[in-house]
Motif scaffolding. Structure first.
Motif, mmCIF file in Angstrom:
data_model
loop_
_atom_site.group_PDB
_atom_site.id
_atom_site.type_symbol
_atom_site.label_atom_id
_atom_site.label_comp_id
_atom_site.label_asym_id
_atom_site.label_seq_id
_atom_site.Cartn_x
_atom_site.Cartn_y
_atom_site.Cartn_z
ATOM 1 N N SER A 185 0.807 -1.220 0.000
ATOM 2 C CA SER A 185 0.000 0.000 0.000
ATOM 3 C C SER A 185 0.842 1.273 0.000
ATOM 4 N N LYS A 186 2.144 1.154 0.239
ATOM 5 C CA LYS A 186 2.985 2.348 0.252
ATOM 6 C C LYS A 186 2.972 3.013 -1.118
ATOM 7 N N ARG A 187 2.962 4.346 -1.090
ATOM 8 C CA ARG A 187 2.931 5.111 -2.324
ATOM 9 C C ARG A 187 4.141 6.027 -2.372
ATOM 10 N N TYR A 188 4.630 6.244 -3.581
ATOM 11 C CA TYR A 188 5.866 6.998 -3.747
ATOM 12 C C TYR A 188 5.698 8.114 -4.767
ATOM 13 N N THR A 189 6.431 9.182 -4.536
ATOM 14 C CA THR A 189 6.690 10.177 -5.578
ATOM 15 C C THR A 189 8.191 10.186 -5.818
ATOM 16 N N ILE A 190 8.572 10.532 -7.021
ATOM 17 C CA ILE A 190 9.997 10.568 -7.359
ATOM 18 C C ILE A 190 10.518 11.982 -7.140
ATOM 19 N N ARG A 191 11.342 12.149 -6.119
ATOM 20 C CA ARG A 191 11.898 13.464 -5.806
ATOM 21 C C ARG A 191 12.927 13.874 -6.836
ATOM 22 N N SER A 192 13.730 12.915 -7.268
ATOM 23 C CA SER A 192 14.731 13.212 -8.300
ATOM 24 C C SER A 192 15.127 11.930 -9.009
ATOM 25 N N ARG A 193 15.553 12.087 -10.256
ATOM 26 C CA ARG A 193 16.091 10.977 -11.035
ATOM 27 C C ARG A 193 17.442 11.422 -11.582
ATOM 28 N N GLU A 194 18.480 10.710 -11.198
ATOM 29 C CA GLU A 194 19.834 11.039 -11.632
ATOM 30 C C GLU A 194 20.451 9.838 -12.346
ATOM 31 N N ILE A 195 21.185 10.124 -13.407
ATOM 32 C CA ILE A 195 21.793 9.067 -14.207
ATOM 33 C C ILE A 195 23.280 9.346 -14.312
ATOM 34 N N PHE A 196 24.083 8.336 -14.016
ATOM 35 C CA PHE A 196 25.533 8.499 -14.004
ATOM 36 C C PHE A 196 26.200 7.510 -14.949
#
Length: 247
Positions: A185-196
């Motif tokens: 039931s946990k819900r998430y928002t994506i605060r940041s997406r970083e690609i290295f």
């Protein structure tokens, strides 16, 4: 015979029946062995409470990347086949000579991600290796749940039956069953997406002295900033082609 395990037994039985539908005996035997291996990995990850909170976040991150690759126009079959997150491969996605490793974190600054072995960030024999870091917020309302993420990928694969079948098998390997969806039931928002870009100089351990094993270490995200690249660059390298449409 335990009613509490009936949903798992049903899913196992359905998967075996689906596997046995092949008419070719050689293929059927090979597929059945793969089916048993898949469920063996499932039971390594699953218990009556479902998969762990940490593994839920990890699976959520991998599904987010799956969706990104599919929306970028890559072949659904290639994308579904490239997802190796629960198969024992060193990286989460492998296609041709390119790989992507996905990490999620809910930590505050200084943010860091855990690396589970010396091979995970080793680009030997790879033309490209990207590290995707998704920083998540857990929220009470709104956001995206793990079952939501599964449903989205299914929708993106609905026109390719073979890719969809591979995806469903990989979900089982990951320890995910639809019958457990109420546990997630946990819900998430994506605060940041970083690609290295993983290359020479990146903060990592890729070799250990003889006699050293079970290596696990953390990488500080702030130390990775000089190696940051765009989502378009990552997708082009993973697809093995160049396209301005991916920028």
């Amino acid at each position: 015979m335990n009613p509490e395990h009936r949903s798992v037994f049903t899913a196992l039985s359905y998967d075996i029946i689906r596997t046995l539908e092949s008419s070719d005996m050689t293929i059927r035997v090979r597929n059945l062995q793969s089916c048993f291996n898949r469920w063996s990995r499932f039971f390594e990850r699953w218990d009556q409470e479902g998969i762990s909170a940490e593994r839920q976040r990890g699976l959520f991150g991998e599904l987010m990347v799956l969706g990104t690759l599919l929306r970028a126009g890559l072949s659904p079959l290639d994308v579904a086949s490239s997802w190796k997150g629960s198969s024992g491969a060193y990286q989460d996605f492998i296609h041709l000579a390119a790989a992507i490793e996905v990490k999620t974190t809910v930590s505050k600054e200084p943010r860091k991600v855990s690396i589970s072995n010396e091979k995970q960030l080793d680009d030997t024999d790879l033309e490209s290796l990207a590290l995707v870091v998704l920083t998540l917020n857990e929220v009470e309302a709104g956001g995206i749940s793990l079952p939501d993420a599964v449903a989205t990928v299914r929708q993106l694969l609905e026109d390719d039956g073979r890719a969809g079948s591979i995806f469903e098998s990989s979900l089982i390997e990951a320890g995910y069953l639809d019958s457990d969806s109420d546990k997630y039931s946990k819900r998430y928002t994506i605060r940041s997406r970083e690609i290295f870009d993983i290359r020479s100089g990146f903060p990592r351990i890729i070799s250990v002295p003889s006699g050293v094993g079970d290596l696990r270490y953390t990488v500080m995200i702030s130390a990775c900033k000089p190696f940051e690249k765009t989502i378009g660059e990552m997708i082009r390298e993973f697809a093995g082609r160049a396209s301005n449409e991916l920028d």
